[in-house]
Design a protein around this motif. Structure first.
Motif, short mmCIF file in Angstrom:
data_model
loop_
_atom_site.label_atom_id
_atom_site.label_comp_id
_atom_site.label_asym_id
_atom_site.label_seq_id
_atom_site.Cartn_x
_atom_site.Cartn_y
_atom_site.Cartn_z
N ASP A 1 0.84 -1.18 0.00
CA ASP A 1 0.00 0.00 0.00
C ASP A 1 0.89 1.25 0.00
OD1 ASP A 1 -2.75 0.96 -0.02
OD2 ASP A 1 -2.31 1.77 1.95
N ARG B 1 5.45 6.14 5.51
CA ARG B 1 4.04 5.88 5.22
C ARG B 1 3.45 7.15 4.62
NH1 ARG B 1 -0.82 2.39 7.91
NH2 ARG B 1 -1.86 2.25 5.87
N GLY C 1 -8.17 -5.79 4.88
CA GLY C 1 -8.49 -6.84 5.81
C GLY C 1 -8.00 -8.18 5.32
N ASN D 1 2.65 -4.67 18.04
CA ASN D 1 1.69 -3.65 18.47
C ASN D 1 2.29 -2.25 18.37
OD1 ASN D 1 -0.41 -5.42 19.01
ND2 ASN D 1 0.24 -5.79 21.12
N ARG E 1 2.19 -1.31 14.70
CA ARG E 1 0.84 -0.93 14.29
C ARG E 1 0.51 0.50 14.73
NH1 ARG E 1 -1.87 -6.67 16.02
NH2 ARG E 1 -2.08 -7.58 13.93
N ARG E 2 0.90 0.82 15.97
CA ARG E 2 0.60 2.16 16.49
C ARG E 2 1.36 3.23 15.70
NH1 ARG E 2 2.02 1.17 21.13
NH2 ARG E 2 4.04 2.18 21.24
N GLY F 1 0.00 3.57 12.06
CA GLY F 1 -1.31 4.20 12.05
C GLY F 1 -2.34 3.46 11.20
N GLU F 2 -3.42 4.15 10.93
CA GLU F 2 -4.56 3.58 10.18
C GLU F 2 -4.52 4.02 8.73
OE1 GLU F 2 -6.61 1.41 11.33
OE2 GLU F 2 -5.96 1.48 13.42
N PRO F 3 -5.09 3.22 7.83
CA PRO F 3 -5.66 1.89 8.07
C PRO F 3 -4.57 0.85 8.32
CG PRO F 3 -5.72 2.38 5.74
CD PRO F 3 -5.24 3.63 6.42
N ALA F 4 -4.91 -0.17 9.08
CA ALA F 4 -3.93 -1.20 9.46
C ALA F 4 -3.44 -1.97 8.25
CB ALA F 4 -4.57 -2.15 10.46
N PRO G 1 -4.71 -2.67 3.21
CA PRO G 1 -5.66 -2.46 4.33
C PRO G 1 -7.10 -2.82 3.99
CG PRO G 1 -5.10 -0.37 3.32
CD PRO G 1 -4.24 -1.41 2.65
#
Length: 224
Positions: A130, A143, A222, A195, A198-199, A202-205, A220
């Motif tokens: 992505d 990112r 899913g 974890n 991931r933090r 950020g989003e989207p995972a 992202p």
């Protein structure tokens, strides 16, 4: 990337191990070939860093024997023997690189990293999923173009997940590749680092969990 240092001088070994760990490598350390053989029989290493002269004799002879037996892990030889004939002997015995003492630990780190990349030549220089990109040579993660400040361990885990995508990477595989023998396989260190990643990303995972198995990275949308 996981490496092993074979050096009988505790001061030299300590300096080399500290420099490599600071650069993000998982490092196992031993003092002789017997211990090295044991470690290499149970662990998969990306590079071997060895002293030329050990209590068991000339490492060139030991390395040559193991090359003949099929050992393919890249090796860099460290030595105070700086005559050109000694360097030729080391390279002919199967060393991929040769560094004379005294040496800069910064230079050693760069040479080790280059040898590790040589072993994984199928991995592209830029890993991407992505809008997340990882530059292997520059040790940078971005990112959406924004530089992410990752710890060496976070970088190692992300690099492993990206190089294996879209496969699920088990916790055991991450421990074996990104940590050294000091890590407790029963601890939750992998989950903690994932974890944190991931933090920070950020989003989207983009990092997903396969329950009871491990982690994988992908777009992202899913898990499939």
């Amino acid at each position: 990337m996981r490496v092993i240092v074979v050096e009988d001088d505790p001061d030299v070994r300590g300096a080399v191990v500290a420099a490599l760990r600071s650069a993000g490598f998982a490092v196992d350390e031993v003092a002789n070939w017997s211990q090295a053989d044991l470690s290499m029989s149970v662990n998969d290493y990306d590079c071997l860093i060895l002293d030329r002269v050990l209590p068991e004799g000339d490492s060139a002879d030991h390395l040559y024997q193991r090359r003949q037996a099929g050992m393919a892990v890249p090796a860099i030889m460290l030595t105070a023997l700086d005559d050109i004939s000694h360097r030729v002997e080391g390279l002919e015995a199967g060393a991929d690189d040769y560094l004379t003492k005294p040496f800069s630990t910064d230079e050693l780190v760069l040479r080790v990293r280059a040898l590790c990349r040589r072993r994984t030549t199928m991995v592209p220089p830029i890993l991407r999923v992505d809008d997340v990109t990882l530059d292997v040579a520059r040790r940078e993660v971005r990112r959406a173009g924004v530089l992410q400040m990752l710890t060496p361990k976070e970088f190692a885990v992300l690099e492993t997940l990206l190089s294996r995508q879209p496969a699920v990477v088990t916790r055991t595989e991450l421990i074996e590749h990104c940590w050294d023998e000091r890590a407790d396989p029963a601890s939750n260190v992998v989950d903690v680092v994932v974890n944190q990643l991931r933090r920070k990303l950020g989003e989207p995972a983009v990092i997903f969990t396969t329950r009871g198995t491990g982690y994988w990275i992908g777009p992202p949308a899913g898990p499939p």
